[in-house]
Design a protein around this motif. Structure first.
Motif, mmCIF file in Angstrom:
data_model
loop_
_atom_site.group_PDB
_atom_site.id
_atom_site.type_symbol
_atom_site.label_atom_id
_atom_site.label_comp_id
_atom_site.label_asym_id
_atom_site.label_seq_id
_atom_site.Cartn_x
_atom_site.Cartn_y
_atom_site.Cartn_z
ATOM 1 N N UNK A 193 0.807 -1.222 0.000
ATOM 2 C CA UNK A 193 0.000 0.000 0.000
ATOM 3 C C UNK A 193 0.840 1.272 0.000
ATOM 4 N N UNK A 194 1.934 1.298 0.734
ATOM 5 C CA UNK A 194 2.736 2.526 0.811
ATOM 6 C C UNK A 194 3.286 2.936 -0.553
ATOM 7 N N UNK A 195 3.980 2.043 -1.298
ATOM 8 C CA UNK A 195 4.427 2.472 -2.623
ATOM 9 C C UNK A 195 3.263 2.728 -3.586
ATOM 10 N N UNK A 239 4.514 3.969 -13.356
ATOM 11 C CA UNK A 239 5.212 3.006 -14.211
ATOM 12 C C UNK A 239 6.595 2.699 -13.660
ATOM 13 N N UNK A 240 7.262 3.714 -13.136
ATOM 14 C CA UNK A 240 8.608 3.516 -12.588
ATOM 15 C C UNK A 240 8.585 2.628 -11.358
ATOM 16 N N UNK A 241 7.665 2.855 -10.427
ATOM 17 C CA UNK A 241 7.626 2.033 -9.213
ATOM 18 C C UNK A 241 7.179 0.617 -9.549
ATOM 19 N N UNK A 242 6.294 0.462 -10.526
ATOM 20 C CA UNK A 242 5.877 -0.880 -10.936
ATOM 21 C C UNK A 242 7.039 -1.626 -11.581
ATOM 22 N N UNK A 243 7.766 -0.956 -12.460
ATOM 23 C CA UNK A 243 8.904 -1.588 -13.113
ATOM 24 C C UNK A 243 10.015 -1.917 -12.113
ATOM 25 N N UNK A 299 11.388 12.261 -7.072
ATOM 26 C CA UNK A 299 9.928 12.183 -7.043
ATOM 27 C C UNK A 299 9.449 10.924 -6.323
ATOM 28 N N UNK A 300 10.186 9.819 -6.481
ATOM 29 C CA UNK A 300 9.795 8.572 -5.825
ATOM 30 C C UNK A 300 10.131 8.567 -4.337
ATOM 31 N N UNK A 301 11.071 9.410 -3.953
ATOM 32 C CA UNK A 301 11.486 9.586 -2.546
ATOM 33 C C UNK A 301 11.851 8.263 -1.869
ATOM 34 N N UNK A 360 -2.243 -2.417 -11.138
ATOM 35 C CA UNK A 360 -2.917 -1.507 -10.211
ATOM 36 C C UNK A 360 -2.134 -0.209 -10.058
ATOM 37 N N UNK A 361 -0.805 -0.293 -10.040
ATOM 38 C CA UNK A 361 0.027 0.921 -9.976
ATOM 39 C C UNK A 361 -0.229 1.808 -11.190
ATOM 40 N N UNK A 362 -0.225 1.216 -12.359
ATOM 41 C CA UNK A 362 -0.406 1.986 -13.587
ATOM 42 C C UNK A 362 -1.819 2.569 -13.652
#
Length: 174
Positions: free
Chosen positions: A11-13, A25-29, A83-85, A121-123
């Motif tokens: 949930x946090x990311x 897209x970046x966090x999913x990849x 941005x992703x911190x 779900x991220x996208x």
């Protein structure tokens, strides 16, 4: 697989790093890459290590992979990294959860399906939040509380679409 724990850790990311489609897209990849590499590297180690040695190796490997990911992001994509911190660091926790939820069995299909669901779900969250924030001028959608509300709406929509009728054996007799 212990899906409630995986959902809680994800949930946090999912909520924090999906303000735009690019971030989502970046966090999913990143999640797919790091968790896949962790599973791949732990496969031969599972056969020779046991107990606390396996836990120690898994923690070190997850920390190594996430550190390499963060250093790579800072070297080649600094604005994205900023941005992703802190969210890419939380992928290490997901790696450990995958390792011990799946156990010694190499259930690659289960892991792949869960990761694909998380990535989609991220996208979906990133796209929806960006569209609502930019085009509908709904500033709340780009903030964290708005992401939580949007996730609730997406899950309600999913439950509505997947709604099945109860089997006839479960229906009462008239």
């Amino acid at each position: 697989m212990n899906r409630p724990w995986l959902a809680a850790v994800s949930l946090a990311p999912l909520l924090g790093a999906t303000q735009t489609l690019l971030q989502a897209s970046a966090i999913a990849l990143c999640s797919l890459l790091v968790i896949g590499l962790h599973r791949l590297c732990m496969t031969p180690l599972r056969k020779v290590l046991d107990g606390s040695a396996k836990l120690f190796a898994s923690v070190l490997l997850a920390a190594l992979l996430v550190t390499c990911l963060e250093l790579g992001l800072r070297a080649w994509a600094l604005p994205l990294s900023l941005a992703l911190a802190p969210y890419p660091a939380l992928i290490a926790v997901q790696c450990l959860l995958f390792e011990f939820a799946l156990g010694n069995n190499a259930r690659w299909r289960t892991a792949a399906m869960t990761l694909a669901g998380f990535a989609s779900l991220c996208i979906a969250m990133g796209l929806t939040r960006q569209l609502l924030g930019e085009f509908a001028n709904l500033r709340l959608a780009s903030l964290l509380p708005g992401a939580l509300m949007l996730l609730g709406l997406l899950l309600a929509l999913y439950n509505r679409v997947r709604q099945r009728r109860a089997p006839s054996r479960r229906q009462g007799k008239l």
